[in-house]
Design a protein around this motif. Structure first.
Motif, PDB file in Angstrom:
ATOM      1  N   HIS A 254       0.838  -1.200   0.000  1.00  0.00           N
ATOM      2  CA  HIS A 254       0.000   0.000   0.000  1.00  0.00           C
ATOM      3  C   HIS A 254       0.868   1.242   0.000  1.00  0.00           C
ATOM      4  N   GLY A 255       0.580   2.148  -0.890  1.00  0.00           N
ATOM      5  CA  GLY A 255       1.349   3.379  -1.016  1.00  0.00           C
ATOM      6  C   GLY A 255       2.606   3.235  -1.858  1.00  0.00           C
TER       7      GLY A 255
ATOM      8  N   LEU B   4       5.443   1.860  -1.241  1.00  0.00           N
ATOM      9  CA  LEU B   4       6.582   2.295  -0.437  1.00  0.00           C
ATOM     10  C   LEU B   4       7.799   1.385  -0.552  1.00  0.00           C
TER      11      LEU B   4
ATOM     12  N   HIS C 163       4.267   6.720   8.625  1.00  0.00           N
ATOM     13  CA  HIS C 163       3.868   7.301   7.339  1.00  0.00           C
ATOM     14  C   HIS C 163       2.527   7.992   7.534  1.00  0.00           C
TER      15      HIS C 163
ATOM     16  N   LYS D  57      -0.068   8.077   5.678  1.00  0.00           N
ATOM     17  CA  LYS D  57      -1.257   7.324   5.257  1.00  0.00           C
ATOM     18  C   LYS D  57      -1.173   5.829   5.524  1.00  0.00           C
ATOM     19  N   ILE D  58       0.011   5.251   5.463  1.00  0.00           N
ATOM     20  CA  ILE D  58       0.152   3.794   5.511  1.00  0.00           C
ATOM     21  C   ILE D  58       0.630   3.371   6.902  1.00  0.00           C
TER      22      ILE D  58
ATOM     23  N   GLN E 224       3.014  -2.156   6.557  1.00  0.00           N
ATOM     24  CA  GLN E 224       4.339  -2.250   5.965  1.00  0.00           C
ATOM     25  C   GLN E 224       5.073  -3.501   6.446  1.00  0.00           C
TER      26      GLN E 224
END
Length: 192
Positions: free
Chosen positions: A45-46, A48, A107, A109-110, A115
């Protein structure tokens, strides 16, 4: 849509290769690069890429093992020689070991938890990739994953952690399966 029998068979019979069954040869550079590309195809997600890889070949594993043995002896002058020997060989149990490093960090948003889960998915994908290339794999952490001196030696930043050490080699035999969870005991249905 019909299921792929080969893929279903792989997923329902996947088993880590015990170290006692791990031998050479290991993957060459091209096969390992392919495996890492597969490993990186995980939910992220994102975008990253909150993980990275550190490759430890047998020669580097011998050096790292010497470092571990020295740590054990410096921590305990009366350390059992068998323990020292085990730790010296910890990174040569397979032809290659890939340290999957979690770079999870705050982060906007995430969540960090997502992560970390992504790094775990990388480890599992790397096992699948090893099998797809005709190798076996074993995902472990063990004490070196949690010792700051080892993390520093591997070049990890202060916020980075080891998600897993994935050892890859050729299985000398098929590993016996282990007891799996009772699916009825771990599955429920939300009824709203």
């Amino acid at each position: 849509m019909s299921a792929s029998p080969v893929l279903i068979d792989h997923l329902t019979t996947r088993r880590s290769t015990p170290f006692a069954l791990m031998q050479g040869p290991g993957p060459d550079a091209a096969a390992l690069a392919s495996m890492l590309a597969v490993a990186a195809r995980v939910p992220d997600h994102g975008k990253l890429a909150p993980w990275r890889f550190v490759i430890i070949d047998r020669q580097a594993g011998e050096k790292l093992g010497g470092f571990l043995a020295d740590l054990v002896k410096s921590d305990d002058a009366a350390a059992d020689p068998k323990k020292v020997e085990i730790d010296a060989a910890r990174f040569t149990r397979a032809p290659v070991c890939v340290a999957v490093v979690s770079r999870a960090a705050p982060h906007v948003k995430i969540p960090e938890w997502e992560q970390v889960l992504s790094a775990g998915a990388v480890c599992l994908n790397l096992l699948h990739a090893a099998i797809a290339h005709g190798f076996g794999g074993n995902w472990v952490t063990e004490w070196p994953a949690y010792d700051r001196r080892v993390l520093d030696r591997l070049g990890l930043d202060a916020h980075e952690k080891i998600a897993g050490f994935v050892h890859i080699g050729t299985p000398s035999a098929r590993a016996e399966d282990r007891v799996r969870p009772d699916m009825t005991a771990i599955t429920s249905r939300f009824e709203g």
